[in-house]
Design a protein around this motif. Structure first.
Motif, mmCIF file in Angstrom:
data_model
loop_
_atom_site.group_PDB
_atom_site.id
_atom_site.type_symbol
_atom_site.label_atom_id
_atom_site.label_comp_id
_atom_site.label_asym_id
_atom_site.label_seq_id
_atom_site.Cartn_x
_atom_site.Cartn_y
_atom_site.Cartn_z
ATOM 1 N N ILE A 273 29.815 -1.238 15.078
ATOM 2 C CA ILE A 273 29.305 0.119 14.927
ATOM 3 C C ILE A 273 30.441 1.095 15.170
ATOM 4 O O ILE A 273 31.035 1.108 16.254
ATOM 5 N N ASN A 274 30.766 1.902 14.182
ATOM 6 C CA ASN A 274 31.769 2.956 14.329
ATOM 7 C C ASN A 274 31.065 4.194 14.879
ATOM 8 O O ASN A 274 30.268 4.836 14.182
ATOM 9 N N LEU A 275 31.365 4.534 16.130
ATOM 10 C CA LEU A 275 30.647 5.625 16.785
ATOM 11 C C LEU A 275 30.885 6.963 16.106
ATOM 12 O O LEU A 275 29.963 7.755 15.904
ATOM 13 N N TRP A 276 32.136 7.255 15.742
ATOM 14 C CA TRP A 276 32.448 8.543 15.118
ATOM 15 C C TRP A 276 31.731 8.696 13.783
ATOM 16 O O TRP A 276 31.168 9.732 13.458
ATOM 17 N N GLN A 277 31.718 7.625 12.997
ATOM 18 C CA GLN A 277 31.099 7.672 11.683
ATOM 19 C C GLN A 277 29.598 7.925 11.760
ATOM 20 O O GLN A 277 29.012 8.540 10.871
ATOM 21 N N ARG A 278 28.973 7.480 12.858
ATOM 22 C CA ARG A 278 27.521 7.589 12.997
ATOM 23 C C ARG A 278 27.098 8.741 13.920
ATOM 24 O O ARG A 278 25.942 8.819 14.309
ATOM 25 N N ASN A 279 28.043 9.612 14.271
ATOM 26 C CA ASN A 279 27.719 10.708 15.199
ATOM 27 C C ASN A 279 27.100 10.184 16.490
ATOM 28 O O ASN A 279 26.071 10.658 16.954
ATOM 29 N N MET A 280 27.752 9.192 17.054
ATOM 30 C CA MET A 280 27.279 8.574 18.294
ATOM 31 C C MET A 280 28.409 8.577 19.312
ATOM 32 O O MET A 280 29.569 8.842 18.992
ATOM 33 N N PHE A 281 28.056 8.305 20.527
ATOM 34 C CA PHE A 281 29.041 8.009 21.568
ATOM 35 C C PHE A 281 28.458 6.931 22.459
ATOM 36 O O PHE A 281 27.259 6.617 22.385
ATOM 37 N N ALA A 282 29.290 6.320 23.265
ATOM 38 C CA ALA A 282 28.847 5.222 24.120
ATOM 39 C C ALA A 282 29.355 5.417 25.539
ATOM 40 O O ALA A 282 30.461 5.919 25.749
ATOM 41 N N VAL A 283 28.532 5.024 26.494
ATOM 42 C CA VAL A 283 28.890 5.066 27.910
ATOM 43 C C VAL A 283 29.055 3.628 28.390
ATOM 44 O O VAL A 283 28.151 2.801 28.205
ATOM 45 N N ARG A 284 30.207 3.339 28.975
ATOM 46 C CA ARG A 284 30.462 2.005 29.508
ATOM 47 C C ARG A 284 30.475 2.064 31.030
ATOM 48 O O ARG A 284 31.179 2.879 31.627
ATOM 49 N N ALA A 285 29.685 1.207 31.643
ATOM 50 C CA ALA A 285 29.672 1.096 33.104
ATOM 51 C C ALA A 285 30.093 -0.315 33.486
ATOM 52 O O ALA A 285 29.619 -1.294 32.897
ATOM 53 N N GLU A 286 30.991 -0.419 34.452
ATOM 54 C CA GLU A 286 31.406 -1.738 34.901
ATOM 55 C C GLU A 286 31.769 -1.710 36.373
ATOM 56 O O GLU A 286 32.077 -0.662 36.937
ATOM 57 N N ILE A 287 31.691 -2.891 36.961
ATOM 58 C CA ILE A 287 32.020 -3.018 38.379
ATOM 59 C C ILE A 287 32.595 -4.407 38.606
ATOM 60 O O ILE A 287 32.149 -5.383 37.999
ATOM 61 N N GLU A 288 33.610 -4.485 39.451
ATOM 62 C CA GLU A 288 34.137 -5.778 39.896
ATOM 63 C C GLU A 288 33.478 -6.085 41.228
ATOM 64 O O GLU A 288 33.713 -5.393 42.221
ATOM 65 N N ILE A 289 32.664 -7.118 41.261
ATOM 66 C CA ILE A 289 31.815 -7.373 42.420
ATOM 67 C C ILE A 289 31.724 -8.867 42.690
ATOM 68 O O ILE A 289 31.846 -9.688 41.768
ATOM 69 N N GLY A 290 31.547 -9.228 43.949
ATOM 70 C CA GLY A 290 31.443 -10.630 44.317
ATOM 71 C C GLY A 290 30.406 -10.853 45.391
ATOM 72 O O GLY A 290 30.006 -9.915 46.108
ATOM 73 N N PHE A 291 29.957 -12.099 45.522
ATOM 74 C CA PHE A 291 28.966 -12.476 46.541
ATOM 75 C C PHE A 291 29.278 -13.875 47.030
ATOM 76 O O PHE A 291 29.692 -14.747 46.265
#
Length: 308
Positions: A273-291
């Motif tokens: 999916i090309n975000l610019w071409q489709r008038n979209m944007f995306a939010v990325r959330a990430e975390i480095e986590i351990g247990f």
């Protein structure tokens, strides 16, 4: 491919600067594991947690006799951070209103990350790596009441979990339950039909404590099977989680994202999916986590099986 390094300070992206801290805070609130287990500082390479596996033994001696010599024994557990991430695409209509974008991010992302983290901790497979502890291998305790024998009730199952954890060298100090477990608990009555959890009935539908220990709810603990897993009990002081930097947020309206696959002719190809071409944007959330946990004997898996 266009750059993917658009961030919170990019011109035109209306995202409050405090969102990352807010999402991290809300993820902790949504995760039962993070509320029950002990948080530790976790550097990028991970840490090794030393464990005293045995204490020196003292003994009685007669006057002038030599005193006994004994030594402690030691072990260790490694805890490594692994990356947990999600990308959520939006239409550009969200860009018009900062509050709408902020609320949507806060609503979606913390719960997604927290549920996946909890469900991975409570599973027995699907770990991101060998140094990520999982509790799914804990011994099971049935909580379903027997149809005719009133002594084989849910309360007896709760006490069994408490006792077995104590026999394993731990002290039960918290419960992680699913909504199904709460429903089972609220439905338990004595021989006169009075609810066993009377205080919770009077105060509402919440069950804040069991046997004096706090209860936290998460759908990440629910696992279908025969029987179904509906909760975990344990010595959470002996379990540890950590994050390298907390939740990281990134936004892009010019990148392309891969969203599964599509069929073209007889071939399966990436769905790009090309975000610019489709008038979209995306939010990325990430975390480095351990247990990681000290000893699986200090935990019990709770199921809806009928008590035998």
């Amino acid at each position: 491919m266009a750059g993917i390094d658009v961030n919170r300070t990019t011109s035109g992206v209306q995202l409050p600067a405090e969102i990352s801290n807010e999402i991290w805070s809300n993820m902790q609130e949504a995760s039962a594991v993070q509320q029950l287990a002990t948080q530790i500082a976790l550097p990028g390479p991970g840490v090794t947690i030393p464990i005293v596996t045995g204490d020196p033994a003292a003994d009685w001696v007669a006057e002038t006799d030599e005193k006994p010599v004994s030594r402690p024994t030691f072990g260790s557990k490694d805890i490594t951070p692994y990356t947990l991430a999600v990308i959520v695409p939006f239409s550009n209509q969200f860009r018009r209103d900062a509050a709408a974008l902020y609320n949507e991010c806060v609503r979606r992302l913390p719960g997604v990350l927290a549920k996946k983290f909890d469900s991975t901790v409570f599973a027995s497979t699907g770990a991101p790596g060998s140094n990520f502890g999982q509790l799914g291998g804990a011994s099971a305790v049935a909580l379903g009441p027997h149809a005719t024998d009133v002594k084989k009730n849910t309360y007896a199952g709760l006490v069994q979990a408490y006792t077995e954890i104590a026999n394993g060298g731990g002290t039960l100090d918290g419960w992680a339950l699913s909504s199904q477990a709460k429903g089972l608990l609220l439905g338990q009555v004595d021989t006169t039909g009075r609810p066993l959890l009377l205080e919770s009935i009077q105060a509402g539908s919440s069950v804040p404590t069991i046997l004096g220990e706090p209860v936290y709810y998460t759908q990440g603990v629910q696992a279908a099977g025969t029987p179904n897993t509906i909760g975990f009990a344990g010595d959470w002081d002996s379990a540890f989680w950590g994050s390298v930097e907390g939740v990281s947020i990134s936004i892009s309206d010019q990148a392309s994202i891969t969203d599964g696959t599509i069929t073209v002719g007889e071939d399966e190809v990436p769905n790009i999916i090309n975000l610019w071409q489709r008038n979209m944007f995306a939010v990325r959330a990430e975390i480095e986590i351990g247990f990681q946990y000290r000893d699986i004997a200090r935990f019990r898996k709770l199921t809806d099986a009928t008590r035998a």
